[in-house]
Design a protein around this motif. Structure first.
Motif, short mmCIF file in Angstrom:
data_model
loop_
_atom_site.label_atom_id
_atom_site.label_comp_id
_atom_site.label_asym_id
_atom_site.label_seq_id
_atom_site.Cartn_x
_atom_site.Cartn_y
_atom_site.Cartn_z
N PRO A 276 21.05 -50.09 -33.04
CA PRO A 276 20.91 -48.76 -32.14
C PRO A 276 21.48 -47.45 -32.92
O PRO A 276 21.09 -46.52 -32.37
CB PRO A 276 21.47 -49.19 -31.09
N GLU A 277 22.58 -47.87 -33.96
CA GLU A 277 23.11 -46.59 -34.50
C GLU A 277 21.99 -45.90 -35.45
O GLU A 277 21.64 -46.53 -36.28
CB GLU A 277 24.11 -47.05 -35.33
N PRO A 278 21.72 -44.74 -35.43
CA PRO A 278 20.47 -44.09 -36.22
C PRO A 278 20.99 -44.23 -37.68
O PRO A 278 22.16 -43.99 -38.11
CB PRO A 278 20.70 -42.80 -35.77
N VAL A 279 20.24 -44.69 -38.75
CA VAL A 279 20.37 -44.93 -39.87
C VAL A 279 19.61 -43.78 -40.65
O VAL A 279 18.54 -43.62 -40.52
CB VAL A 279 19.76 -46.52 -40.32
N PRO A 280 20.34 -43.01 -41.62
CA PRO A 280 19.46 -41.87 -42.26
C PRO A 280 18.66 -42.50 -43.49
O PRO A 280 19.04 -43.55 -44.07
CB PRO A 280 20.73 -41.24 -42.97
N LEU A 281 17.46 -41.97 -43.34
CA LEU A 281 16.38 -42.48 -44.42
C LEU A 281 16.19 -41.27 -45.53
O LEU A 281 15.86 -40.09 -44.83
CB LEU A 281 15.00 -42.74 -43.80
N TRP A 282 16.44 -41.32 -46.66
CA TRP A 282 16.57 -40.02 -47.62
C TRP A 282 16.49 -40.58 -49.01
O TRP A 282 17.15 -41.70 -49.45
CB TRP A 282 17.77 -39.45 -47.09
N CYS A 283 15.79 -39.94 -49.91
CA CYS A 283 15.91 -39.97 -51.22
C CYS A 283 16.13 -38.55 -51.99
O CYS A 283 15.11 -37.90 -51.57
CB CYS A 283 14.47 -40.83 -51.72
N ARG A 284 16.71 -38.41 -52.79
CA ARG A 284 16.99 -37.21 -53.48
C ARG A 284 15.78 -36.66 -54.07
O ARG A 284 15.41 -37.40 -54.93
CB ARG A 284 18.19 -36.93 -54.20
#
Length: 375
Positions: A276-284
């Motif tokens: 339930p804790e939001p996980v960041p999705l990101w690639c530089r």
């Protein structure tokens, strides 16, 4: 036109006189500025003056129980405006003091009737007309941006909802989504630099390019290829110095695989039933339009049923709190898990929470939030 002057040595100095061009006189007007339910209102005071009250025959009617039927009046004497309370129940306050006698208003002064602060200003009517024309242009640009936004999807294997609240100066946010094939769903949120009509129209142009898949030779199921294709078509030197950030994704339904590219954009958040804790999705990856060429990275994630993807523009978290603290993305991430309100779309509930946390007045940038739920 010239004249000559003799100096002590008998020599002449030529002095040229140029005709004096007088600026046209300003046509001064008297205006009141206030808001009702967040909607800004500007009212011009007629030469005969203006009565403010809860009902007609007051020239300016504010239908609130805090306002008396005939609350106060403004009379004009040349360039001066004089405010008089008309024996109202709750009083008229100027600079925090209850008005006891007719008082001259300085331009920029704010007086209050109950919970309604009203700002008086003396302005050039031509300047006001230019401002109103600019505001009308911004409204037309806002209407156009809204017209290209997609409808929410309320049922099926993929559901969407969104919230879009433009700032007073209108930024460069846009977003959209569509099925590329029966098994591949794509979506994006972009943010063009700057504010105003130019940024808004550039955002709409890029959004239409994505919506129509109008990048020759680009595989729209490949997020990195889409970013590279946009970079070729929209270099900032050919578009008035405007660059943009982009969060683009595709989702393959049979394999439940999400592919994404964050081109200069901050992370999106993924929430799953088991996490339930939001996980960041990101690639530089570089922003769109800044460099002639670049290398854009694509990330992947396999999503369980019930996963939610939350994508926002920076206007959703770059706010100042009343005590002057600058919010960061992490503040918004913590907020997303605490805003569920029964019967209210999550994106709208998050906007309300952000608005409550920010200092008074409109947000400094567009608020755009897109939520995608994968069944």
């Amino acid at each position: 036109m010239a004249a000559s002057l003799d100096d002590d040595n008998g020599e002449q100095t030529i002095v040229r006189r140029f005709p004096v061009i007088e600026a046209p006189p300003m046509q001064l007007g008297h205006f009141l500025n206030f808001s009702i339910d967040g909607a800004p209102i500007r009212a011009a005071i007629a030469p005969a003056g203006m009565t403010i009250g809860r009902a007609r025959p007051a020239e300016l009617v504010i239908t609130s129980p805090e306002i008396s039927r005939r609350h106060c009046r403004i009379e004009l004497f040349g360039i001066d405006a004089v405010l008089t309370d008309l024996g109202s129940t709750n009083g008229t306050y100027l600079d925090g003091q209850r008005l006891e006698r007719p008082t001259r208003l300085r331009s920029g002064a704010t007086f209050s009737l109950g919970a309604f602060p009203i700002r008086y200003e003396r302005r050039d009517r031509a300047e006001i007309a230019r401002e109103e024309e600019h505001s009308a242009d911004l409204k037309r640009a806002e209407d156009y941006v809204r017209a290209i936004l997609p409808r929410p999807i309320s049922d099926g294997p993929i559901r969407t909802e969104w919230c879009f609240v433009p700032s007073a100066t209108l930024g460069g946010d846009a977003f959209g989504y569509q099925f590329l094939t029966e098994t591949v769903f794509a979506g994006f949120l972009l943010d063009v630099s700057g504010h105003g009509i130019g940024s808004a129209m550039h955002a709409a142009n890029v959004a239409n390019t994505l919506r129509r898949r109008a990048l020759p030779g680009v595989d729209f199921s490949d997020p990195a290829a889409v970013a590279a294709g946009l970079n070729q078509v929209f270099p900032m030197e050919e578009h008035n110095g405007l660059m943009l950030t982009l969060w683009y994704f595709t989702y393959h339904l049979p394999s439940r695989t999400l592919r994404y590219c964050a081109a200069g954009h901050h992370p999106a958040f993924l929430t799953t039933p088991g996490q339930p804790e939001p996980v960041p999705l990101w690639c530089r990856s570089p922003a769109i339009g800044m460099l002639p060429a670049g290398r854009w990275q694509a990330g992947t994630a396999v999503l369980p049923p019930g996963a939610e993807l939350f994508i926002v523009s920076d206007g959703a978290f770059e706010i100042l709190t009343p005590d002057g603290r600058q919010w960061q993305l992490e503040d918004l991430r913590h907020l997303t898990g605490q805003c569920a309100v029964p019967g209210v779309p999550l994106t709208s509930a998050i906007y309300a929470a952000v608005r409550a946390a920010a200092r008074p007045g409109p947000l400094d940038d567009d608020f755009s939030a897109l939520l995608v739920t994968f069944g």
